[in-house]
Design a protein around this motif. Structure first.
Motif, PDB file in Angstrom:
ATOM      1  N   SER A  99       0.812  -1.225   0.000  1.00  0.00           N
ATOM      2  CA  SER A  99       0.000   0.000   0.000  1.00  0.00           C
ATOM      3  C   SER A  99       0.844   1.273   0.000  1.00  0.00           C
ATOM      4  N   LYS A 100       2.085   1.169   0.477  1.00  0.00           N
ATOM      5  CA  LYS A 100       2.935   2.351   0.532  1.00  0.00           C
ATOM      6  C   LYS A 100       3.765   2.539  -0.727  1.00  0.00           C
ATOM      7  N   SER A 151       3.401   0.554  -3.625  1.00  0.00           N
ATOM      8  CA  SER A 151       2.696   0.072  -4.822  1.00  0.00           C
ATOM      9  C   SER A 151       3.445  -1.046  -5.539  1.00  0.00           C
TER      10      SER A 151
END
Length: 362
Positions: free
Chosen positions: A299-300, A302
């Motif tokens: 999520s950070k 990608s």
């Protein structure tokens, strides 16, 4: 009206068929159906008619069968073929519901219970039925040729019956030539006319070369797929373009099976749908769900952490408990003919292993 029992001539391959349909109807059929198919139909009737003789509704069912052979010929052929198949295995068979009642095409005792069978066919139009007959003729003509190739034939819109035997000759000549020259890679041959055909090497036939794709003179495409072993040549077929699509995609197969289930199959009974001539890849998707790629990302950053293929929940077997299994009859990804049972993991009345073996013909 019962079928008359007369002594057939030893030279008459169609005696039962003529007696059952009447001479005039038989002569009309003879003009449109190849002799091999008529002879097979005659043999199947020799098995099926005695089954109907033992049916309490035999006269109405005989008349219904007679009318179906006149009006729904190709679909009825499959029903007779399966009735004869089970009859020859000494299974108890009940043939089709009595019109106007609805129900499965056949009820058959397998291990120790009755199982319902609904039979459906991919070929929907007269044009597609003609293509099916072309493929059968091609297979019968080259099935004894040994080669390292399996063959897929794709007919164009302007292919006609007069092209059939020149195409068969082209396939035979190419197969012999590729074997002689030890060609060990895929080849696609474009057939234009008896005197004009061209080859593309290392081309699998998925995307046509630009100069061939729009050529209106192209009548057929022959794709030679390399195998690791030398064996008898097999042939499968594909029909391109909107005019020659049956229900070959996933959604249409699923829709067809849903209709068969809801209209013909009884609840709380074991039910098998026999599906002829659909693509096996699309059939699996229609039954178990469409393939989809699932990707997990950080999520950070990608960045992709993991990815894998799985199936969505759109398949028939995701929602149906009424269909015990679907029997696929056709060609697999290797262009080999198969009869394969796909069991429904959620079936209310699942098939046992012995029943599956009987259905598959093992």
């Amino acid at each position: 009206m019962r079928v008359k029992n007369k002594m057939p001539s030893c030279r008459d391959n169609y005696f039962t068929l003529k007696e059952f349909l009447g001479v005039k109807c038989f002569e009309d059929m003879k003009n449109n159906v190849e002799p091999e198919r008529l002879s097979k139909l005659n043999d199947e009737l020799n098995v099926v008619l005695p089954i109907l003789e033992n049916d309490p509704k035999r006269e109405r069912k005989q008349e219904g069968l007679r009318n179906k052979l006149k009006s729904e010929f190709y679909d009825t052929l499959l029903e007779l073929e399966w009735a004869a198949y089970f009859g020859n295995k000494n299974r108890a068979v009940i043939i089709e519901p009595d019109f106007p009642d609805k129900g499965p095409d056949l009820k058959v005792t397998l291990k120790d219970r009755w199982i319902n069978f609904e039979i459906t066919n991919r070929w929907l139009s007269k044009e597609q039925q003609e293509l099916h007959m072309y493929l059968k003729e091609i297979r019968s003509r080259i099935k004894k040729i040994k080669s390292r190739f399996s063959i897929c034939v794709m007919f164009n819109e302007n292919f006609s019956k007069k092209d059939l035997f020149p195409l068969i000759k082209t396939i035979k000549n190419r197969t012999a030539d590729f074997e002689k020259r030890r060609i060990l890679k895929p080849v696609t041959t474009y057939y234009f006319s008896p005197d004009n055909s061209e080859d593309w090497y290392d081309f699998d036939g998925i995307n046509d070369p630009a100069d061939f794709y729009t050529d209106p003179k192209k009548k057929a495409k022959i794709m030679f797929h390399l195998r690791d072993y030398r064996d008898y040549t097999s042939v499968s077929g594909v029909e391109p373009g909107p005019a020659r699509i049956g229900f070959g995609d996933i959604d249409r197969i699923k829709s067809k099976l849903h209709k068969k289930q809801n209209r013909q199959l009884h609840k709380n009974e074991p039910n098998v749908v026999i599906l002829h001539n659909a693509p096996i890849f699309d059939t699996v998707g229609a039954l178990y769900g469409k393939l989809q790629l699932t990707i997990f990302k950080n999520s950070k950053t990608s960045e992709t952490i993991d990815e894998y293929l799985n199936r969505d929940n759109s398949g028939l077997f995701q929602s149906s408990t009424r269909v015990s299994a679907v029997l696929f009859v056709g060609y697999d990804e290797d262009h080999e003919f198969v009869r394969k049972v796909f069991p429904n993991p959620k079936a209310r009345n699942p098939l046992c292993e012995e029943e599956i073996k009987i259905i598959e013909g093992m």
